[in-house]
Scaffold this motif. Structure first.
Motif, PDB file in Angstrom:
ATOM      1  N   VAL B  91       0.838  -1.206   0.000  1.00  0.00           N
ATOM      2  CA  VAL B  91       0.000   0.000   0.000  1.00  0.00           C
ATOM      3  C   VAL B  91       0.870   1.252   0.000  1.00  0.00           C
ATOM      4  CG1 VAL B  91      -1.638   1.338   1.375  1.00  0.00           C
ATOM      5  CG2 VAL B  91      -1.962  -1.119   1.105  1.00  0.00           C
ATOM      6  N   SER B  92       1.857   1.294   0.880  1.00  0.00           N
ATOM      7  CA  SER B  92       2.603   2.541   1.035  1.00  0.00           C
ATOM      8  C   SER B  92       3.472   2.826  -0.184  1.00  0.00           C
ATOM      9  CB  SER B  92       3.445   2.508   2.306  1.00  0.00           C
ATOM     10  OG  SER B  92       4.334   1.414   2.242  1.00  0.00           O
ATOM     11  N   LEU B  93       4.120   1.799  -0.737  1.00  0.00           N
ATOM     12  CA  LEU B  93       4.968   2.063  -1.903  1.00  0.00           C
ATOM     13  C   LEU B  93       4.134   2.482  -3.115  1.00  0.00           C
ATOM     14  CD1 LEU B  93       7.752  -0.666  -1.643  1.00  0.00           C
ATOM     15  CD2 LEU B  93       7.867   1.761  -1.081  1.00  0.00           C
ATOM     16  N   SER B  94       2.995   1.809  -3.322  1.00  0.00           N
ATOM     17  CA  SER B  94       2.138   2.208  -4.453  1.00  0.00           C
ATOM     18  C   SER B  94       1.742   3.671  -4.318  1.00  0.00           C
ATOM     19  CB  SER B  94       0.853   1.376  -4.505  1.00  0.00           C
ATOM     20  OG  SER B  94       1.140   0.034  -4.336  1.00  0.00           O
ATOM     21  N   LEU B  95       1.383   4.038  -3.084  1.00  0.00           N
ATOM     22  CA  LEU B  95       0.936   5.412  -2.890  1.00  0.00           C
ATOM     23  C   LEU B  95       2.085   6.402  -3.027  1.00  0.00           C
ATOM     24  CD1 LEU B  95      -1.535   5.011   0.088  1.00  0.00           C
ATOM     25  CD2 LEU B  95      -2.093   5.891  -2.170  1.00  0.00           C
ATOM     26  N   LEU B  96       3.177   6.143  -2.327  1.00  0.00           N
ATOM     27  CA  LEU B  96       4.261   7.120  -2.300  1.00  0.00           C
ATOM     28  C   LEU B  96       4.887   7.314  -3.671  1.00  0.00           C
ATOM     29  CD1 LEU B  96       6.004   6.040   1.011  1.00  0.00           C
ATOM     30  CD2 LEU B  96       4.851   8.206   0.589  1.00  0.00           C
ATOM     31  N   ARG B  97       5.106   6.209  -4.368  1.00  0.00           N
ATOM     32  CA  ARG B  97       5.821   6.311  -5.634  1.00  0.00           C
ATOM     33  C   ARG B  97       4.920   6.769  -6.771  1.00  0.00           C
ATOM     34  NH1 ARG B  97       9.486   0.913  -6.243  1.00  0.00           N
ATOM     35  NH2 ARG B  97      11.003   1.331  -4.609  1.00  0.00           N
ATOM     36  N   GLU B  98       3.701   6.259  -6.814  1.00  0.00           N
ATOM     37  CA  GLU B  98       2.876   6.500  -8.000  1.00  0.00           C
ATOM     38  C   GLU B  98       1.559   7.205  -7.711  1.00  0.00           C
ATOM     39  OE1 GLU B  98       3.322   6.201 -11.122  1.00  0.00           O
ATOM     40  OE2 GLU B  98       5.340   5.415 -10.911  1.00  0.00           O
ATOM     41  N   LEU B  99       0.703   6.485  -6.981  1.00  0.00           N
ATOM     42  CA  LEU B  99      -0.681   6.953  -6.912  1.00  0.00           C
ATOM     43  C   LEU B  99      -0.807   8.304  -6.227  1.00  0.00           C
ATOM     44  CD1 LEU B  99      -2.473   3.595  -6.222  1.00  0.00           C
ATOM     45  CD2 LEU B  99      -2.566   4.974  -8.280  1.00  0.00           C
ATOM     46  N   GLY B 100      -0.039   8.514  -5.189  1.00  0.00           N
ATOM     47  CA  GLY B 100      -0.132   9.788  -4.470  1.00  0.00           C
ATOM     48  C   GLY B 100       0.096  10.968  -5.392  1.00  0.00           C
ATOM     49  N   PRO B 101       1.308  11.086  -5.947  1.00  0.00           N
ATOM     50  CA  PRO B 101       1.564  12.232  -6.827  1.00  0.00           C
ATOM     51  C   PRO B 101       0.650  12.271  -8.046  1.00  0.00           C
ATOM     52  CG  PRO B 101       3.615  11.088  -6.298  1.00  0.00           C
ATOM     53  CD  PRO B 101       2.510  10.276  -5.714  1.00  0.00           C
ATOM     54  N   VAL B 102       0.430  11.116  -8.690  1.00  0.00           N
ATOM     55  CA  VAL B 102      -0.314  11.137  -9.957  1.00  0.00           C
ATOM     56  C   VAL B 102      -1.789  11.454  -9.726  1.00  0.00           C
ATOM     57  CG1 VAL B 102      -1.088   9.762 -11.907  1.00  0.00           C
ATOM     58  CG2 VAL B 102       1.269   9.587 -11.134  1.00  0.00           C
ATOM     59  N   VAL B 103      -2.416  10.733  -8.809  1.00  0.00           N
ATOM     60  CA  VAL B 103      -3.850  10.969  -8.612  1.00  0.00           C
ATOM     61  C   VAL B 103      -4.091  12.366  -8.051  1.00  0.00           C
ATOM     62  CG1 VAL B 103      -5.922  10.179  -7.430  1.00  0.00           C
ATOM     63  CG2 VAL B 103      -4.325   8.524  -8.361  1.00  0.00           C
ATOM     64  N   THR B 104      -3.211  12.817  -7.163  1.00  0.00           N
ATOM     65  CA  THR B 104      -3.363  14.184  -6.657  1.00  0.00           C
ATOM     66  C   THR B 104      -3.295  15.185  -7.811  1.00  0.00           C
ATOM     67  OG1 THR B 104      -2.265  13.528  -4.626  1.00  0.00           O
ATOM     68  CG2 THR B 104      -2.467  15.883  -5.023  1.00  0.00           C
ATOM     69  N   VAL B 246       0.658  15.064 -17.180  1.00  0.00           N
ATOM     70  CA  VAL B 246       1.041  14.432 -15.911  1.00  0.00           C
ATOM     71  C   VAL B 246       1.396  12.966 -16.149  1.00  0.00           C
ATOM     72  CG1 VAL B 246       0.092  13.579 -13.732  1.00  0.00           C
ATOM     73  CG2 VAL B 246      -0.167  15.971 -14.347  1.00  0.00           C
ATOM     74  N   LEU B 247       0.557  12.273 -16.919  1.00  0.00           N
ATOM     75  CA  LEU B 247       0.827  10.846 -17.155  1.00  0.00           C
ATOM     76  C   LEU B 247       2.120  10.676 -17.950  1.00  0.00           C
ATOM     77  CD1 LEU B 247      -2.820   9.745 -17.876  1.00  0.00           C
ATOM     78  CD2 LEU B 247      -1.479   9.334 -15.815  1.00  0.00           C
ATOM     79  N   GLY B 248       2.336  11.538 -18.933  1.00  0.00           N
ATOM     80  CA  GLY B 248       3.564  11.463 -19.722  1.00  0.00           C
ATOM     81  C   GLY B 248       4.795  11.697 -18.858  1.00  0.00           C
TER      82      GLY B 248
END
Lengths: 267, 260
Positions: B91-104, B246-248
């Motif tokens: 959970v934490s790595l998915s969020l910290l590395r990817e989902l957090g910055p991207v989804v925000t 952002v995705l690019g």
């Protein structure tokens, strides 16, 4: 000091392919109310933006107090703009501020006056346009005429030399129209301002202007005091002043011959 | 036929280079120059509130739900291998590395970016920018600059909040509901998350996304055709362009940070 505040010499301006002005000359006397009239769509607002330095002409000079506006650096232009102000057609009040803060805006930006002094000046300016009681309203709560008067208070907040009115009479009911006509004339006299009014409302303009330019066909086609202008022999000027539908300015937009086009349909 | 097509492509290329040029000039005009703290600080604070605080609700709710979903999905896979103790790092790595910055960044583009574009486009349409210019006040410095800085400051913070709430959401589902051991959830997370590699890289990503999103939003508003149609198009373009950008950038940054 010269008597001429704005001197437009050989001004040419085009927007894309379309030429708006060709070799136009015009002078605005200091302390006078000069009106620029003409049919809509000939770029009267553009002229004000040229004077304000928001647009640059293709060629020609626009002298404001002897300075050539298009040639000024950015900093010099901003200095010059502190001496002029413009009343936009929509009023262009800042929608997120109250009327009071709108009028205080130029004072807070350009002076280091204390808040209490600013308050006094703002109330004076609002009193002059009759809106002292409306100071806490937001622009959205004002009627069109009131918004224009509030914008007028903001325009005179810094006591400019020159005030430019862009279609001040358009879309006003007769009462607000009367109020604004009176205000423009009174402010000009009382504050010693120089006013430039751009409009196509012939009666109102002729009643208050000291000097009138009629602009059409990319240049000045008639000028003079309202009295002189009424005697002007040009058919175009007369058509404009009397508001006739057809004449030197044709009622029809340029088109192929009517008969030919109808014939084509039947073919 | 081919010549026409080539001409079209050329025209589009010229237009997009022009757009970049105008966007660059706008940003340079807004940011270069002596800052006036007395005047600009209150403006910045107001924008921090508008851009940041008002985006908080959507960030909190999305973060919570994304954390919960991650835990639920992750648990179902991990439990097959008896590795549900690794739920915390997942959970934490998915969020910290990817989902957090991207989804925000995506939410921010939709929530704050579109609002900024519409606001500035409308200011342009109602001649507020013009009248400000005529009052010898530079709209770039007065309108664009505080909004830009507010966005750049807020978005990394929002991303961090998103991460924190997401991890709590994961805890809620993983530990409280599905019965993963709380000790292993947290201690495995502690052992596997690296401050620089994971947390800082996420923050760097988020700063880059912030620059991109806010720049696009402000430019689209400032450059909008001042009609109702023009503003609606500019608002849409902000959300679409910013999301794609952002995705690019995410792919490029991920390749640089975690690729090697």
């Amino acid at each position: 000091m010269s008597d001429i505040l704005i001197d437009i010499q050989h001004l040419s301006f085009s927007r894309g392919e379309r030429q708006i002005y060709r070799d136009m000359n015009m002078q605005v006397q200091r302390g006078k109310l000069t009106a620029i009239m003409g049919p809509s769509g000939i770029g009267k607002t553009t002229l004000l933006k040229l004077i304000g330095g928001q647009l640059k002409p293709d060629s020609g000079n626009i002298l404001f107090e002897g300075q050539n506006i298009p040639a000024l650096s950015r900093a010099e232009l901003y200095q010059a703009r502190k001496k002029m102000s413009m009343l936009f057609q929509s009023g262009a009040l800042f929608t997120e501020m109250t009327v009071f803060d709108n009028v205080a805006f130029p004072l807070r930006e350009h002076t280091k006056l204390s808040e209490s002094l600013i308050r006094r000046i703002v109330l004076m300016k609002l009193e002059a346009v009759g809106l002292r009681g409306a100071r806490d309203l937001m622009p959205a709560e004002l009627s069109g005429g009131m918004a224009r008067r509030a914008a007028l208070a903001r325009a005179i907040a810094l006591d400019p030399e020159l005030i430019m009115y862009d279609e001040p009479f358009a879309g006003q009911d007769p009462i607000s129209m009367g109020v604004i006509v009176r205000l423009i004339r009174e402010l000009n006299n009382a504050l010693g301002l120089t006013s430039v009014v751009v409009s196509h409302d012939v009666t109102e303009v002729m009643s208050i202007a000291d000097y009138v330019y009629v602009v059409a066909d990319k240049t000045v086609i008639g000028q003079g005091t309202p009295e002189q202008l009424r005697q002007d022999p040009s058919p175009l000027v007369q058509q404009f002043l009397r508001g006739e539908a057809d004449g030197a300015v044709p009622f029809h937009y340029k088109a192929a011959a009517y008969e030919d086009e109808l014939m084509e349909l039947t073919r | 036929m081919i010549a026409d097509r080539l001409q079209q492509i050329g025209q589009q290329a010229i237009n997009s280079v022009r757009g970049f040029g105008r966007a660059g000039l706008m940003l340079a005009g807004a940011l270069i120059g002596k800052p006036n703290l007395r005047k600009n600080f209150p403006l910045l604070v107001k924008q921090l509130y508008v851009v940041g605080v008002l985006s908080l609700l959507i960030i909190l709710v999305s973060g919570l739900f994304i954390g919960m979903v991650l835990a639920l999905q992750g648990y179902n896979v991990l439990v097959k291998f008896g590795a549900e103790g690794m739920l915390g790092p997942l959970v934490s790595l998915s969020l910290l590395r990817e989902l957090g910055p991207v989804v925000t960044a995506l939410l921010f583009a939709g929530r704050a970016g579109s609002a900024l574009t519409a606001e500035i486009g409308l200011m342009k349409a109602t001649e507020q920018l013009s009248s400000m210019e005529m009052m010898a006040v530079d709209p770039l410095r007065r309108i664009i600059a505080p909004r830009f800085w507010a966005g750049v400051i807020c978005m990394p913070l929002l991303a961090l909040i998103f991460n924190a709430v997401g991890i709590l959401g994961g805890h809620l589902v993983g530990v409280e509901w599905l019965g993963v051991d709380a000790g292993s959830y947290w201690s495995a997370m502690q052992a596997n998350v690296d401050l620089y590699q994971d947390v800082m890289n996420g923050v760097i990503k988020s700063v880059v996304f912030a620059l991109v999103v806010i720049w696009i939003a402000l430019h689209k508003g400032y450059d909008a055709i001042p009609t109702s149609e023009g503003i609606s198009r500019a608002t849409t373009e902000t959300v679409v362009t910013a999301s794609l950008a952002v995705l690019g950038f995410d792919f490029i940054l991920t390749a640089v940070m975690f690729g090697g």
